[in-house]
Enzyme design. Structure first.
Site, short mmCIF file in Angstrom:
data_model
loop_
_atom_site.label_atom_id
_atom_site.label_comp_id
_atom_site.label_asym_id
_atom_site.label_seq_id
_atom_site.Cartn_x
_atom_site.Cartn_y
_atom_site.Cartn_z
N LYS A 131 -4.84 2.14 -0.08
CA LYS A 131 -4.88 2.34 1.36
C LYS A 131 -4.27 3.67 1.77
O LYS A 131 -3.28 3.76 2.49
CB LYS A 131 -4.17 1.21 2.11
CG LYS A 131 -4.72 -0.17 1.80
CD LYS A 131 -6.19 -0.29 2.14
CE LYS A 131 -6.70 -1.67 1.82
NZ LYS A 131 -8.16 -1.74 1.74
N ASP A 185 0.84 -1.19 0.00
CA ASP A 185 0.00 0.00 0.00
C ASP A 185 0.88 1.25 0.00
O ASP A 185 2.10 1.17 0.03
CB ASP A 185 -0.98 -0.01 1.19
CG ASP A 185 -0.28 -0.17 2.52
OD1 ASP A 185 0.66 0.60 2.79
OD2 ASP A 185 -0.66 -1.06 3.30
N MET A 211 -3.40 8.45 12.20
CA MET A 211 -4.42 8.89 11.23
C MET A 211 -5.35 9.94 11.85
O MET A 211 -6.56 9.89 11.68
CB MET A 211 -5.22 7.69 10.72
CG MET A 211 -4.38 6.68 9.97
SD MET A 211 -5.24 5.13 9.58
CE MET A 211 -5.20 4.30 11.18
#
Length: 473
Positions: free
Chosen positions: A269, A247, A382
């Site tokens: 991703k 990813d 994130m």
């Protein structure tokens, strides 16, 4: 690439060395190891070259260099201490399209001698294109410590089986899988112990055995970005895989380390850009393994810490696919260390919580009351897009607006940025500095230590890569 690395077969091929001293002797010996037919031209020769001529190993011509001596030659070395002679050799050989090397004069070289690790028939050549020969030698020293002496005899043994293996297995993939099994077997240890007969017998048994191709998936953590943070096992499995599923969080430097002929499959991703749905990725891993392939599912950080590795392994287990799990350095550990921020500290934080700012849709809200407690560190993965919500909830549940925060963008990579401030300005810092993913948020008293302990990119670092390994068992 200034020079194309090639290995040239010189058996009985004519090569010319212009010079008769120690440097010419050294080059001559290299050619003799390659079984070349060596001629030397010089007004006089050192004793060692005269001795080689007596043994009929070289041909000596006592004369000054003349163009006629280039006739029929394949390679030429100029190894005199007279610049004008070396210049003539280079220009005349170059005009004839004969490969020529003027010793210690890189601009006058159409080929160069690399530093060599010799485990005949395995040969490893290292070159700096003539710019840093000492560095190339240091790299050779390091490789010498890493590559065992029995690699040469092992290569000779398996080489004697190549034709048999080609007859037994018609397809390249089947042959490669057979050899992978050989190199993972006790054939290697038998060769290492000098028991070549037993190793040969075992190879015959393996060749006669009924092949049972069985796929396997390696779920590998690549760490936060710095390729030197890869584990040895991760690197080994990356080199064995037929297919690599990766990813966007895996750095280009790490992807450069996968096997050259492996099939690469990108599944995206990135927040807001999932080019392949997770369910499709899961099925892809199963399908490749069922085809008998070795699959490396490589993920940034650690696959079991906000990497959805657990979901993928559940699907593999349900489909009875063999798998291995290789942990990686998770972003919280890697990025904080490279930012000089200890996640725990006796004076500042007695606990650490890993949190994701990107939860499953309709998922349970985080326990903000617990997360807002003092004297602990929050490492938030994130969290860039959700930073206004994170900031508001922590303030609402009692965390002080003056709580130190750090935002680490591209942690452990050469483009790493660390922005520090206070919780009350977290969202504004992210907006003002145009922070992009991947980025890690560290909230807590330990973030204040960044300015005291920062090291990466701020001071000269001794690279372990450039140092020879010593004391290897």
């Amino acid at each position: 690439m200034q020079y194309l690395p090639i290995f040239t077969k010189l058996d009985d091929k004519p090569v010319l060395v212009v010079g008769g001293g120690d440097v010419a002797l050294r080059k001559c010996r290299a050619f003799l190891k390659a079984r070349a037919h060596v001629t030397l031209v010089a007004p006089e020769f050192c004793d060692e070259l005269l001795a080689l001529a007596k043994q009929n190993e070289v041909n000596l011509i006592t004369d000054i260099f003349k163009e006629q001596y280039l006739d029929q030659q394949m390679l030429v070395i100029a190894a005199t201490d007279i610049d004008s002679v070396n210049k003539d050799v280079f220009e005349l050989a170059n005009a004839r399209n004969i490969f020529v090397n003027v010793v210690d004069d890189q601009p006058k070289c159409s080929f160069i001698f690399p530093s060599i690790v010799d485990r005949d028939p395995i040969t490893i050549a290292i070159s700096s294109a003539g710019t840093a020969p000492v560095l190339a030698r240091r790299l050779r020293e390091k490789l010498e410590t890493l590559i065992p002496q029995h690699i040469g005899p092992l290569a000779t043994l398996v080489g004697s089986f190549r034709d048999k293996v080609k007859q037994r297995f018609k397809h390249f993939a089947d042959r490669r899988q057979f050899w992978e099994g050989v190199f993972d077997s006790s054939v290697v240890s038998k060769v290492q112990a000098g028991n070549t007969d037993a190793a040969t017998a075992q190879l015959e048994q393996l060749l006669d055995a009924k092949p049972e191709p069985e796929g396997e998936v390696y779920v590998v953590g690549a760490g936060p970005g710095d390729p030197e943070l890869l584990t040895l096992k991760a690197l080994q499995l990356m080199q064995q895989a037929d297919v690599v599923v990766y990813d966007y969080l895996v750095s280009d430097e790490i992807m450069d380390l996968v096997r050259r002929d492996a099939d690469l499959v990108c599944v995206g991703k990135r927040l807001g850009d999932h080019s392949v749905a997770q369910e499709d990725t899961n099925q892809m891993l199963v399908d490749f393994a069922k085809q008998g392939k070795k699959v490396c599912r490589i993920k940034g950080g650690d696959p079991f810490i906000y990497g959805r590795g657990g979901e993928e392994v559940q699907v593999l287990a349900a489909n009875k696919v063999r798998y291995q799990i290789v942990p990686g350095i998770t972003a919280a550990a890697g990025c904080s260390a490279y930012a000089g921020i200890p996640l725990t500290h006796r004076d500042h934080a007695q606990a650490i919580q890993f949190v994701t700012g990107h939860c499953k849709k309709d998922g349970q809200e985080l326990d903000w009351q617990s997360l807002a407690k003092p004297n602990q560190t929050l490492a938030i993965y994130m969290g860039v897009i959700k930073s206004p919500h994170i900031q508001a909830q922590l303030l609402k549940h009692g965390r002080g607006a003056d709580t130190p925060v750090a935002i680490i963008e591209n942690g452990t990579r050469k483009e790493q940025r660390v922005i520090t401030g206070q919780l009350g300005e977290l969202a504004d810092l992210i907006s003002r500095h145009s922070i992009i993913s991947p980025a890690l948020l560290i909230i807590g008293e330990v973030a204040s230590l960044h300015h005291q302990l920062a090291w990466f990119g701020q001071t000269e670092q001794t690279s372990s890569f450039a140092q020879p390994i010593t004391g290897v068992a």
